[in-house]
Design an enzyme around this catalytic site. Structure first.
Site, PDB file in Angstrom:
ATOM      1  N   ASP A 180     -70.899  31.231  28.981  1.00 58.90           N
ATOM      2  CA  ASP A 180     -70.018  30.954  30.130  1.00 58.90           C
ATOM      3  C   ASP A 180     -68.558  30.815  29.722  1.00 58.90           C
ATOM      4  O   ASP A 180     -67.684  30.667  30.578  1.00 58.90           O
ATOM      5  CB  ASP A 180     -70.473  29.696  30.879  1.00 58.90           C
ATOM      6  CG  ASP A 180     -71.490  30.014  31.967  1.00 58.90           C
ATOM      7  OD1 ASP A 180     -71.740  31.209  32.207  1.00 58.90           O
ATOM      8  OD2 ASP A 180     -72.031  29.085  32.583  1.00 58.90           O
ATOM      9  N   THR A 192     -80.438  28.455  36.746  1.00 57.93           N
ATOM     10  CA  THR A 192     -79.910  27.167  37.084  1.00 57.93           C
ATOM     11  C   THR A 192     -80.856  26.694  38.158  1.00 57.93           C
ATOM     12  O   THR A 192     -81.571  27.498  38.744  1.00 57.93           O
ATOM     13  CB  THR A 192     -78.479  27.414  37.614  1.00 57.93           C
ATOM     14  OG1 THR A 192     -77.737  28.019  36.581  1.00 57.93           O
ATOM     15  CG2 THR A 192     -77.789  26.182  38.116  1.00 57.93           C
ATOM     16  N   ARG A 202     -71.888  18.663  31.600  1.00 56.98           N
ATOM     17  CA  ARG A 202     -71.822  20.052  31.156  1.00 56.98           C
ATOM     18  C   ARG A 202     -71.937  20.109  29.632  1.00 56.98           C
ATOM     19  O   ARG A 202     -71.391  19.237  28.934  1.00 56.98           O
ATOM     20  CB  ARG A 202     -70.471  20.619  31.596  1.00 56.98           C
ATOM     21  CG  ARG A 202     -70.225  22.071  31.265  1.00 56.98           C
ATOM     22  CD  ARG A 202     -71.099  22.979  32.052  1.00 56.98           C
ATOM     23  NE  ARG A 202     -70.641  24.354  32.045  1.00 56.98           N
ATOM     24  CZ  ARG A 202     -71.423  25.378  32.394  1.00 56.98           C
ATOM     25  NH1 ARG A 202     -72.675  25.196  32.757  1.00 56.98           N
ATOM     26  NH2 ARG A 202     -70.950  26.605  32.405  1.00 56.98           N
TER      27      ARG A 202
END
Ligand code: GLY
Length: 560
Positions: free
Chosen positions: A411, A369, A93
């Site tokens: 996010d 994504t 990530r």
């Protein structure tokens, strides 16, 4: 070689659209958002590579062929089921840069300034993809790294045929906003025009970057001239990522989350993904409710599923964030069967509950994504989801590097303390801090039976990912649907806040909708939820079956 795939010529599919059917293979398979990338992965399997090798090659090929989400400028997660039944995960990530702060996106009025958490280079998180793929290769790869990057160097250098899907996206994104610099030139050929469907699209700058990664591995991205150009570009255009951020970035191998459902083992990603926690929470609740006794798509089904989603998303908002910054998250409790029992008992089967922001859900995470699933002939399986956050991420990148950066900083919870009925979350666990990973909804999953892969699945879709994957797993495990039908079946999405059920238009009957409204639900139609890529394994026939969601323009399964 036993290729039993139902296929037409690759060129026909790319030019005229994807035939949506199941694909079968006995030895190995890749299902991804682009058939060329799936074929790259299968070619690696045929050369003796394992699922990890094929996944790495596919991931690089998607950077070239599916730049909307395939990436080296973003981050993601791998769930890896080894042939011996052990499972591990890789977390790559993105991270907040060293110069980031909790209020970095706020104006003087305390509100998000100019959508800056999604727009402009401040929104870019330190990319993790190359580090993650490299770490997975170092530990579990079989073929040389350079052989895995090579097909993508060639695809970028020699080009591949522009499809209608990619062309339509190219026209849209090029017209959107001239300030988003790379996108103005990105899809254009030597004549200065967007490359047309059927013509060859070449990416020479990306080929150069990929060659550097091919030669130097992780260091080809995080050090040397690529890192220098990232820093220079950021400085010139208002970003804060430096060579120090790049040098410090590390991917992490993490223990997977494990749940069970009616005798199946479910493996998914732990935090900083919220997907695994929410998925297992909801599967436990479905087991408690004996969901297979409730008719699929009935009022009772939609109500129960929506109530499970509401609760899982409230828990997500309250508790979840980067585990390195939140050591006390109650993950074990959220995953326990006792918790599911208690939760089930507090659902009123006749009426909708109310989502209260003062008690406890960020509105719409981006949808760009991409997920792919890989299996090999030894029984290794990979479920990989990676992202740029929005479609084409921040839509910026250096012309010298040829790839697009993510806008993943969006996010994080953007306004400390502010949780709204619209779905913006302001809780502490996912507040911005230097080097922290932003909470993700990506939910790569492997369901195993007796240590063997049974279902490998995942999807894009921002926060809808969790619910898309949840319902598809449920469709296979509880409703016995074959993989293509489980993927195409009606999906709903509820994320606690806003308090409403999104449903796929034309797939839910008017009578059911009326009954749900009478129970107190608010319903909002949408065209499509999720772009799933799945593989199932039939142990009795020793046969893999793969299917790509029909909503993927260029996606497809390839096997051998
Ligand atoms: N950017 C979508 C996610 O990580 O959930």
């Amino acid at each position: 070689m036993k290729n039993v795939a139902i296929s037409c010529s690759l060129l026909f599919l790319l030019f005229f659209g994807q035939a949506n059917a199941q694909t079968y293979a006995e030895n190995g398979m890749v299902v991804s958002d682009h058939v060329i990338a799936s074929q790259v992965g299968v070619d690696i399997l045929k050369k003796g590579g394992n699922a990890i090798d094929a996944a790495i090659a596919t991931a690089f090929a998607l950077e070239v062929t599916h730049p909307e989400a395939g990436n080296i400028g973003g981050g993601g997660f791998i769930v890896f089921l080894k042939a011996n039944g052990e499972v591990t995960t890789f977390d790559f990530r993105e991270k907040a840069p060293l110069a980031a702060s909790p209020t970095m996106f706020l104006g003087e009025n305390g509100k998000i300034k100019d959508n800056s958490n999604h727009k402009g280079l401040l929104a870019v998180g330190v990319p993790g993809t190359v580090a993650g793929l490299y770490q997975a290769h170092q530990k579990y790869g079989k073929l040389p790294w350079a052989d895995l990057v090579k097909p993508s160097v060639e695809l970028a250098e020699n080009g591949f045929m522009m499809s209608w899907g990619l062309y339509n996206a190219a026209v849209n994104v090029t017209d959107q906003d001239p300030s988003e610099d790379i996108m103005i030139n990105y899809f254009k050929g030597a004549n200065g025009e967007i490359v047309k469907p059927g013509e060859t699209w070449k990416q020479p700058a990306l080929a150069k970057t990929l060659k550097e990664i091919q030669k130097h591995g992780r260091d080809g991205f995080y050090k040397g001239w690529v890192a220098q150009e990232i820093e220079d570009y950021m400085k010139a255009k208002g970003g804060i990522i430096t060579k120090a951020d790049l040098e410090k970035y590390e991917a992490v191998e993490r223990k997977p989350l494990k749940g069970t459902f009616n005798g199946y083992d479910i493996y998914s990603m732990p935090p900083p993904s919220s997907g695994g926690v929410a998925l297992i929470e909801m599967m436990n609740l479905m087991e408690e409710a004996n969901i297979s006794e409730i008719e699929f798509n009935s009022t009772a089904y939609v109500h129960l599923v929506a109530e499970a989603m509401r609760r899982a998303f409230a828990d997500r908002a309250k508790h979840l964030g980067d585990p390195d910054f939140n050591p006390d998250m109650p993950v074990d409790r959220l995953l326990s069967k006792d918790f599911a029992k208690m939760r089930y008992e507090n659902i009123d089967l006749t009426k909708a509950s109310i989502s209260d922001p003062s008690k406890f859900g960020h509105p719409y995470d981006g949808s760009s994504t991409t997920h792919f699933s890989v299996v090999d002939k030894e029984g290794n399986a990979i479920s990989l989801t990676y992202t740029l956050e929005n479609s084409y991420g921040v839509k910026m990148g250096s012309d010298k590097l040829g790839f697009i950066f993510n806008n993943e900083m969006g996010d994080f919870n953007p306004v400390p303390g502010e949780t709204t009925t619209g779905g913006q979350i302001g809780t502490d666990p996912n507040m911005i801090a230097p080097e922290k990973r932003m909470l993700s909804s990506m939910t790569p999953v492997i369901v195993a039976k007796d240590g063997k892969p049974y279902l490998v699945i995942g999807s894009p879709g921002g926060r809808t990912i969790i619910n898309t994957v949840f319902q598809t797993v449920l469709n296979v495990l509880a409703y016995d649907m074959r993989v293509d039908r489980a993927i195409e079946a009606m999906k709903i999405h509820h994320q606690w806040l806003p308090d409403r059920i999104l449903y796929e238009r034309n797939l839910l009957s008017p009578d059911t909708r009326d009954a749900l409204i009478k129970m107190g639900h608010t319903l909002t139609p949408t065209t499509n939820i999720g772009v799933l890529m799945g593989i199932t394994f039939d142990a009795s026939k020793k046969l893999y079956t793969g299917a790509a969601d029909s909503s993927s323009e260029d996606g497809g399964a390839r096997g051998y």
